[in-house]
Motif scaffolding. Structure first.
Motif, PDB file in Angstrom:
ATOM      1  N   GLU A  67      29.597 -23.252  54.495  1.00 13.45           N
ATOM      2  CA  GLU A  67      29.938 -24.338  55.417  1.00 13.45           C
ATOM      3  C   GLU A  67      28.734 -24.744  56.262  1.00 13.45           C
ATOM      4  O   GLU A  67      28.467 -25.947  56.440  1.00 13.45           O
ATOM      5  N   GLU A  68      27.997 -23.755  56.752  1.00 12.63           N
ATOM      6  CA  GLU A  68      26.861 -24.068  57.617  1.00 12.63           C
ATOM      7  C   GLU A  68      25.741 -24.759  56.846  1.00 12.63           C
ATOM      8  O   GLU A  68      25.054 -25.640  57.375  1.00 12.63           O
ATOM      9  N   LEU A  69      25.531 -24.373  55.593  1.00  9.00           N
ATOM     10  CA  LEU A  69      24.537 -25.062  54.767  1.00  9.00           C
ATOM     11  C   LEU A  69      24.938 -26.517  54.550  1.00  9.00           C
ATOM     12  O   LEU A  69      24.084 -27.419  54.541  1.00  9.00           O
ATOM     13  N   GLY A  70      26.232 -26.749  54.397  1.00  7.65           N
ATOM     14  CA  GLY A  70      26.715 -28.117  54.275  1.00  7.65           C
ATOM     15  C   GLY A  70      26.446 -28.923  55.531  1.00  7.65           C
ATOM     16  O   GLY A  70      26.004 -30.080  55.470  1.00  7.65           O
ATOM     17  N   ASP A  71      26.688 -28.295  56.690  1.00 11.26           N
ATOM     18  CA  ASP A  71      26.427 -28.977  57.957  1.00 11.26           C
ATOM     19  C   ASP A  71      24.945 -29.304  58.107  1.00 11.26           C
ATOM     20  O   ASP A  71      24.575 -30.371  58.607  1.00 11.26           O
ATOM     21  N   LEU A  72      24.084 -28.367  57.660  1.00 16.10           N
ATOM     22  CA  LEU A  72      22.648 -28.605  57.749  1.00 16.10           C
ATOM     23  C   LEU A  72      22.230 -29.730  56.793  1.00 16.10           C
ATOM     24  O   LEU A  72      21.400 -30.583  57.138  1.00 16.10           O
ATOM     25  N   MET A  73      22.810 -29.746  55.599  1.00 17.38           N
ATOM     26  CA  MET A  73      22.515 -30.813  54.650  1.00 17.38           C
ATOM     27  C   MET A  73      22.919 -32.171  55.219  1.00 17.38           C
ATOM     28  O   MET A  73      22.226 -33.177  55.031  1.00 17.38           O
ATOM     29  N   PHE A  74      24.052 -32.182  55.937  1.00 15.35           N
ATOM     30  CA  PHE A  74      24.502 -33.436  56.525  1.00 15.35           C
ATOM     31  C   PHE A  74      23.474 -33.968  57.516  1.00 15.35           C
ATOM     32  O   PHE A  74      23.283 -35.183  57.650  1.00 15.35           O
ATOM     33  N   GLN A  75      22.797 -33.067  58.219  1.00 17.43           N
ATOM     34  CA  GLN A  75      21.755 -33.495  59.143  1.00 17.43           C
ATOM     35  C   GLN A  75      20.613 -34.196  58.410  1.00 17.43           C
ATOM     36  O   GLN A  75      20.089 -35.215  58.865  1.00 17.43           O
ATOM     37  N   VAL A  76      20.234 -33.657  57.260  1.00 15.03           N
ATOM     38  CA  VAL A  76      19.186 -34.283  56.446  1.00 15.03           C
ATOM     39  C   VAL A  76      19.626 -35.676  56.010  1.00 15.03           C
ATOM     40  O   VAL A  76      18.859 -36.650  56.092  1.00 15.03           O
ATOM     41  N   VAL A  77      20.869 -35.769  55.544  1.00 10.65           N
ATOM     42  CA  VAL A  77      21.404 -37.051  55.092  1.00 10.65           C
ATOM     43  C   VAL A  77      21.462 -38.045  56.251  1.00 10.65           C
ATOM     44  O   VAL A  77      21.169 -39.239  56.083  1.00 10.65           O
TER      45      VAL A  77
END
Length: 266
Positions: free
Chosen positions: A60-70
């Motif tokens: 979940e946290e990796l997804g949240d971090l990816m969302f920041q990149v996006v």
């Protein structure tokens, strides 16, 4: 392998959130500057999930971090600077360039050789970026945690010989700075106290680097140890029908030592 449709879906969601008139008011108000603190926070939450061994939380946290990149990529795309595909392409180019032993015919047999090669490539990349600011320290991010940045600043300076030769000299400097901190405190000069405590922390970052210890990791470990032992005190006091607020320092100190002994016996 990541399903390309999942990436496309994520990019479409981000675009919808940032579409004027129909998007999310909060997302539309954001800028690079306002989102940056969330990006840093999400990176720490990834590290926290790893430290706790929470593999479900890590996903979940990796997804949240990816969302920041996006999010950042979408804002850049709106300004016509770059888009998400440009980010990924630049990353792929960098990784291939930094691993010639994997993606070209160059042979590197040991991890030490790879580390030396990696640093040489990064140095060349930094030199190319330092056209406006030629300092050796120019590209060390200001937003890094202060302790981490101190370690990186001194590590970079040490590459050109600006460093204490031995640990003994670092200890001598630490003693000097502690003495100056005592003097500042005795003078009750708050600005001077802050400066001297900063100097002590900076020397400690040097000490950690010279001892081949990551100061951020060391301090996180110390934080975790303090929290673990203080929770022991709270639990012990609760079991006896009281709390830290209604206990003496002597009682809490005794329980702290009990916690230390319990840890040693594990």
């Amino acid at each position: 392998m990541t399903d390309q449709s999942a990436i496309s879906r994520l990019l479409a969601i981000m675009a919808a959130l940032r579409t004027p008139g129909t998007g999310c008011p909060w997302d539309l108000e954001q800028s690079f500057a306002t989102i940056a603190p969330y990006t840093i926070e999400e990176a720490y939450e990834v590290a926290d999930a790893i430290a706790r061994g929470d593999r479900v939380g890590l996903k979940e946290e990796l997804g949240d971090l990816m969302f920041q990149v996006v999010f950042h990529a979408r804002m850049a795309e709106e300004e016509g600077i770059f888009d998400f595909e440009d980010v990924v392409t630049a990353l792929c180019d960098k990784m291939e360039a930094r691993h010639p032993h994997v993606f070209s015919s160059r042979i590197i047999e040991t991890a030490d050789q790879q580390t030396a090669n990696w640093e040489a490539i990064k140095a060349a990349e930094r030199a190319a970026k330092r056209q406006d600011d030629p300092s050796l320290l120019a590209d060390i991010p200001l937003a890094l945690p202060a302790l981490m940045r101190a370690e990186k600043l001194t590590k970079r300076a040490a590459r050109v010989g600006f460093d204490w030769p031995t640990l003994d000299e670092v200890f001598a400097k630490l003693a000097e700075e502690i003495g100056e901190t005592r003097e500042a405190i005795s003078e009750a000069d708050q600005a001077h106290i802050e400066e001297e405590i900063g100097d002590v922390l900076f020397v400690l970052a040097n000490l950690a680097r010279k001892a081949k210890v990551d100061p951020e990791v060391a301090l996180r470990s110390a934080n975790a140890k303090f929290e673990r032992r203080f929770r022991w005190i709270e639990q012990a006091l609760n079991q006896s029908g009281t709390s830290p607020e209604h206990s003496s320092l002597e009682e809490m100190d005794r329980l702290w030592n009990d916690a230390k002994r319990a840890e040693r016996n594990l």
